[in-house]
Design an enzyme around this catalytic site. Structure first.
Site, PDB file in Angstrom:
ATOM      1  N   GLN A   2       0.834  -1.202   0.000  1.00  0.00           N
ATOM      2  CA  GLN A   2       0.000   0.000   0.000  1.00  0.00           C
ATOM      3  C   GLN A   2       0.872   1.256   0.000  1.00  0.00           C
ATOM      4  OE1 GLN A   2      -3.860  -0.442   2.465  1.00  0.00           O
ATOM      5  NE2 GLN A   2      -2.350  -1.630   3.586  1.00  0.00           N
ATOM      6  N   ASN A   3       2.168   1.077   0.171  1.00  0.00           N
ATOM      7  CA  ASN A   3       3.077   2.211   0.264  1.00  0.00           C
ATOM      8  C   ASN A   3       3.397   2.779  -1.118  1.00  0.00           C
ATOM      9  OD1 ASN A   3       3.126   1.688   3.006  1.00  0.00           O
ATOM     10  ND2 ASN A   3       4.939   0.388   2.857  1.00  0.00           N
ATOM     11  N   THR A   5      -0.274  -2.544   8.570  1.00  0.00           N
ATOM     12  CA  THR A   5      -1.413  -1.832   7.999  1.00  0.00           C
ATOM     13  C   THR A   5      -2.610  -1.938   8.927  1.00  0.00           C
ATOM     14  OG1 THR A   5      -3.036  -1.828   6.188  1.00  0.00           O
ATOM     15  CG2 THR A   5      -1.891  -3.899   6.590  1.00  0.00           C
ATOM     16  N   CYS A  16       1.345  16.608 -24.637  1.00  0.00           N
ATOM     17  CA  CYS A  16       0.224  17.439 -25.109  1.00  0.00           C
ATOM     18  C   CYS A  16       0.734  18.721 -25.773  1.00  0.00           C
ATOM     19  CB  CYS A  16      -0.688  17.805 -23.944  1.00  0.00           C
ATOM     20  SG  CYS A  16      -1.742  16.468 -23.352  1.00  0.00           S
ATOM     21  N   HIS A  22      -1.309   1.351  -4.581  1.00  0.00           N
ATOM     22  CA  HIS A  22      -1.733   2.755  -4.576  1.00  0.00           C
ATOM     23  C   HIS A  22      -0.812   3.636  -5.412  1.00  0.00           C
ATOM     24  CE1 HIS A  22      -3.720   1.774  -0.447  1.00  0.00           C
ATOM     25  NE2 HIS A  22      -4.417   1.330  -1.469  1.00  0.00           N
ATOM     26  N   ASN A  65       1.114  -6.475  13.521  1.00  0.00           N
ATOM     27  CA  ASN A  65       0.877  -5.039  13.674  1.00  0.00           C
ATOM     28  C   ASN A  65       0.759  -4.718  15.153  1.00  0.00           C
ATOM     29  OD1 ASN A  65       0.510  -2.560  12.175  1.00  0.00           O
ATOM     30  ND2 ASN A  65      -1.594  -2.514  12.935  1.00  0.00           N
ATOM     31  N   CYS A  80      -3.891  12.942 -21.767  1.00  0.00           N
ATOM     32  CA  CYS A  80      -3.379  11.930 -22.703  1.00  0.00           C
ATOM     33  C   CYS A  80      -2.842  10.697 -21.995  1.00  0.00           C
ATOM     34  CB  CYS A  80      -2.300  12.527 -23.602  1.00  0.00           C
ATOM     35  SG  CYS A  80      -0.716  12.861 -22.777  1.00  0.00           S
ATOM     36  N   ASP A  85       6.241   4.671  -1.503  1.00  0.00           N
ATOM     37  CA  ASP A  85       7.650   5.076  -1.436  1.00  0.00           C
ATOM     38  C   ASP A  85       8.572   4.239  -2.318  1.00  0.00           C
ATOM     39  OD1 ASP A  85       8.058   2.648   0.105  1.00  0.00           O
ATOM     40  OD2 ASP A  85       7.363   3.751   1.867  1.00  0.00           O
TER      41      ASP A  85
END
Length: 394
Positions: free
Chosen positions: A138-139, A287, A225, A190, A337, A201, A141
């Site tokens: 989900q990172n 997470t 563009c 993500h 976690n 475009c 970086d």
């Protein structure tokens, strides 16, 4: 039932969901979790910000996380939370767009300076040993890329009408995935801070080329563009407009531009295909599981790994009566976690074990066992070699 295994004893008692049980001696059970991971052959890891905090990347939802600091740093902007700057509506006003661009530039600088953590190195070790099927991060970086994992989203199979060009970056040898279906080992759920793309475009460019513009809070104009507009002007065609470049990260209330490609990989990892089986162990790390799409993924992978079952019934020292039945079940779905996801009732039956603690601490523990395993193999090879020499001399 879910076993609760704290890596460190806390002075305050942790309030546990009714389906979570704590053995009187957690240490032997933690070792069992580690052994289960080492025994697995097709591990799927779903990870979040918790694995990158030690690298200097802020998390999102803690009291010192990005959502809260953005709100505190921008008191005049009436942000209900820094989460507002991660919503697709950020492009509705020029001011919020500027704040978003500046925030992305800061995160990009942090990501460039960040080095892989112990957990990132562990992922590469599992990959090198042939145990890692996939990492879904989900990172944004892209530290997984720095650790040596192949990284990105492959082109959706349904859109391939000609020999495809890889749309991901490969580093080192990602194993079988690169030679058969060329699927990267790590899939960014993500997006990443490495790229920007045009909102008209869709052409993509390195974010680093436009960092100064983003730092100033100004979305850059798309060079593709711009070039097309000049060409149209020369041949007397009407203007179509020049698009703005935006960071290629997925915001709340928008779809992933490579969502079909991600979905295709997930489906293959769930059910297997082309002579290989799907995932046999799920490890969810760092997470809070608040994003609906990730929550669905975790549930589906949990069902998949449990459906494959195991014949292992090995017992572990240090058990007590309340967990004896749980001990006999193979550990197929692990949650690592500091806090259990909420609402807790949604996760009953999903995880076999909740290891409460820091991802880096657990990574060091697992790395130690991997080194012991490697040493044992080296000793066995040496013994076999000596025995063969003795037989040859006899």
């Amino acid at each position: 039932m879910t076993l609760f295994l704290p890596l460190e004893e806390s002075p305050s008692s942790t309030s546990l969901p009714t389906f979570v049980i704590k053995p009187s001696e957690p240490a032997p059970q933690v070792l069992k979790v580690i052994k289960a991971i080492l025994k697995a052959k097709r591990i799927v890891v779903i990870c979040g910000a918790g694995i990158s905090v030690k690298a200097g990347i802020p998390d999102f939802r803690s009291s010192d996380g990005l959502f809260q600091t953005l709100k505190r740093d921008n008191p005049k902007d009436a942000l209900s939370s820094g989460k507002d700057l991660f919503d697709a509506s950020v492009f509705n006003t020029e001011h919020k767009t500027a704040l978003f661009c500046q925030m992305i530039a800061r995160l990009s600088d942090l990501s460039k300076a960040a080095e892989p953590t112990a957990f990132h190195h562990l992922l590469k070790t599992l990959d090198f040993n042939g145990r890692l099927l996939r990492v879904y991060t989900q990172n944004i970086d892209a530290i997984e890329l720095k650790s040596g994992l192949s990284f990105g989203v492959p082109e959706f199979e349904g859109k391939r009408s000609k020999p495809r060009i890889a749309t991901f970056q490969e580093v080192g040898d990602p194993g079988p995935s690169s030679t058969s279906n060329r699927t990267p080992r790590c899939i960014p759920l993500h997006g990443t801070l490495q790229r920007v793309h045009c909102q008209i475009c869709t052409h993509s460019f390195p974010l680093s080329d436009y960092l100064s513009s983003l730092t100033a809070g100004v979305p850059p104009e798309c060079p593709e563009c711009t070039s097309m507009e000049r060409t149209r002007q020369l041949i007397g065609k009407r203007a179509r407009g020049v698009g703005k470049l935006r960071p290629s990260v997925v915001l709340y209330n928008e779809t992933h531009k490579d969502g079909e490609g991600v979905g295709e990989v997930v489906q293959k990892d769930l059910i297997g295909g082309k002579g290989r089986s799907g995932a046999d162990l799920l490890l969810v790390v760092g997470t809070s599981l608040r994003v609906p799409g990730t929550k669905r993924m975790v549930r589906e992978f949990s069902k998949a790994v449990h459906s494959r079952g195991s014949t292992s019934k090995e017992s572990t020292p240090g058990s007590d009566e309340p967990v004896s039945q749980q001990q006999q079940q193979p550990l197929k779905s692990v949650y690592l976690n500091l806090d259990f996801p909420v609402p807790t009732r949604e996760w009953e039956g999903v995880f076999d074990v909740w290891v409460q603690g820091d991802a880096q601490t657990f990574a060091h523990m697992l790395q130690e066992e991997l080194e012991k395993e490697l040493h044992a193999k080296e000793v066995a090879v040496e013994k076999r070699r000596k025995k063969e020499e003795e037989l040859a001399l006899a």
